[in-house]
Design a protein around this motif. Structure first.
Motif, mmCIF file in Angstrom:
data_model
loop_
_atom_site.group_PDB
_atom_site.id
_atom_site.type_symbol
_atom_site.label_atom_id
_atom_site.label_comp_id
_atom_site.label_asym_id
_atom_site.label_seq_id
_atom_site.Cartn_x
_atom_site.Cartn_y
_atom_site.Cartn_z
ATOM 1 N N VAL A 1 0.842 -1.196 0.000
ATOM 2 C CA VAL A 1 0.000 0.000 0.000
ATOM 3 C C VAL A 1 0.880 1.250 0.000
ATOM 4 O O VAL A 1 0.654 2.189 -0.764
ATOM 5 N N ALA A 2 1.895 1.259 0.838
ATOM 6 C CA ALA A 2 2.781 2.420 0.939
ATOM 7 C C ALA A 2 3.474 2.719 -0.384
ATOM 8 O O ALA A 2 3.564 3.882 -0.802
ATOM 9 N N THR B 1 -1.423 6.696 3.361
ATOM 10 C CA THR B 1 -1.026 5.328 3.740
ATOM 11 C C THR B 1 -1.575 4.993 5.117
ATOM 12 O O THR B 1 -2.097 3.896 5.342
ATOM 13 N N THR B 2 -1.491 5.941 6.029
ATOM 14 C CA THR B 2 -2.014 5.734 7.387
ATOM 15 C C THR B 2 -3.511 5.459 7.346
ATOM 16 O O THR B 2 -3.995 4.517 7.998
ATOM 17 N N PRO C 1 -2.151 -2.220 10.363
ATOM 18 C CA PRO C 1 -1.096 -1.215 10.529
ATOM 19 C C PRO C 1 0.299 -1.836 10.476
ATOM 20 O O PRO C 1 0.518 -2.961 10.926
ATOM 21 N N HIS C 2 1.220 -1.099 9.907
ATOM 22 C CA HIS C 2 2.638 -1.490 9.876
ATOM 23 C C HIS C 2 3.431 -0.185 9.782
ATOM 24 O O HIS C 2 3.700 0.312 8.682
ATOM 25 N N ALA D 1 7.912 4.819 6.115
ATOM 26 C CA ALA D 1 9.201 5.112 5.481
ATOM 27 C C ALA D 1 9.181 4.714 4.009
ATOM 28 O O ALA D 1 9.715 5.425 3.162
ATOM 29 N N SER D 2 8.538 3.590 3.697
ATOM 30 C CA SER D 2 8.473 3.164 2.290
ATOM 31 C C SER D 2 7.732 4.182 1.440
ATOM 32 O O SER D 2 8.142 4.491 0.323
#
Length: 174
Positions: free
Chosen positions: A77-78, A117-118, A127-128, A133-134
């Motif tokens: 997703v990020a 992304t959040t 969540p991760h 950062a990605s």
């Protein structure tokens, strides 16, 4: 029954030290594996957001954000959101932020990418945090070519599989 105080031969820190060393060694193994693939393919299979991901695997394996599904979905997703923001803010063809300098476009792309992304990861309940950062790596143009994005996904799949396997093969002392 009370626990005996550590005697002269023990300090009470051995389990903590052995757990820390185990986590460090497993992080080292997984990141060297990703780096070796990167060296062999001459592609970016080692990038900053993998560090906190493997740290989560081995220091907090019971946390939901450490689960393989959270990891893979989070980073995919990020990467997708980061690339969408990179394109939407007209940054294709520009020098990456660390080289060409931070611009209003890069600030907007990065901030929107992390926020979006959040939202997505919270809505799907996967969540991760290292995925933040990605999404910045991509939205700031650091890795933004299609092959680089595929390499990022490949590296995430590799470290997730390796981390999951090592966590089972080298169990922590409980």
């Amino acid at each position: 029954m009370t626990a005996a105080a550590p005697g002269p031969e023990t300090t009470g820190h051995e389990p903590r030290l052995s757990g820390a060393l185990r986590a460090a060694l497993l992080c080292l193994v997984v990141l060297v594996l990703a780096g070796a693939v990167g060296l062999a393919t001459r592609q970016p299979w080692l990038f900053p957001s993998l560090g906190p991901t493997v740290m989560l695997f081995f220091t907090s394996p019971r946390q939901p954000s450490s689960r393989p599904l959270n990891t893979v979905v989070g980073h995919v997703v990020a990467i997708a959101v980061g690339y969408g923001c990179f394109v939407a803010f007209g940054l294709v063809g520009t020098a990456p932020a660390p080289i060409g300098g931070l611009t209003v476009g890069y600030v907007a792309a990065g901030a929107v990418a992390v926020a979006a992304t959040t939202v997505v990861l919270q809505l799907v309940r996967l969540p991760h945090p290292p995925a933040g950062a990605s999404t910045l790596i991509v939205s700031l143009g650091i890795l933004s070519e299609p092959l680089q994005l595929l390499d990022m996904v490949g590296a995430v799949l590799l470290i997730t599989a390796a981390g999951w396997a090592l966590e089972r093969l080298v169990p922590a002392r409980r």
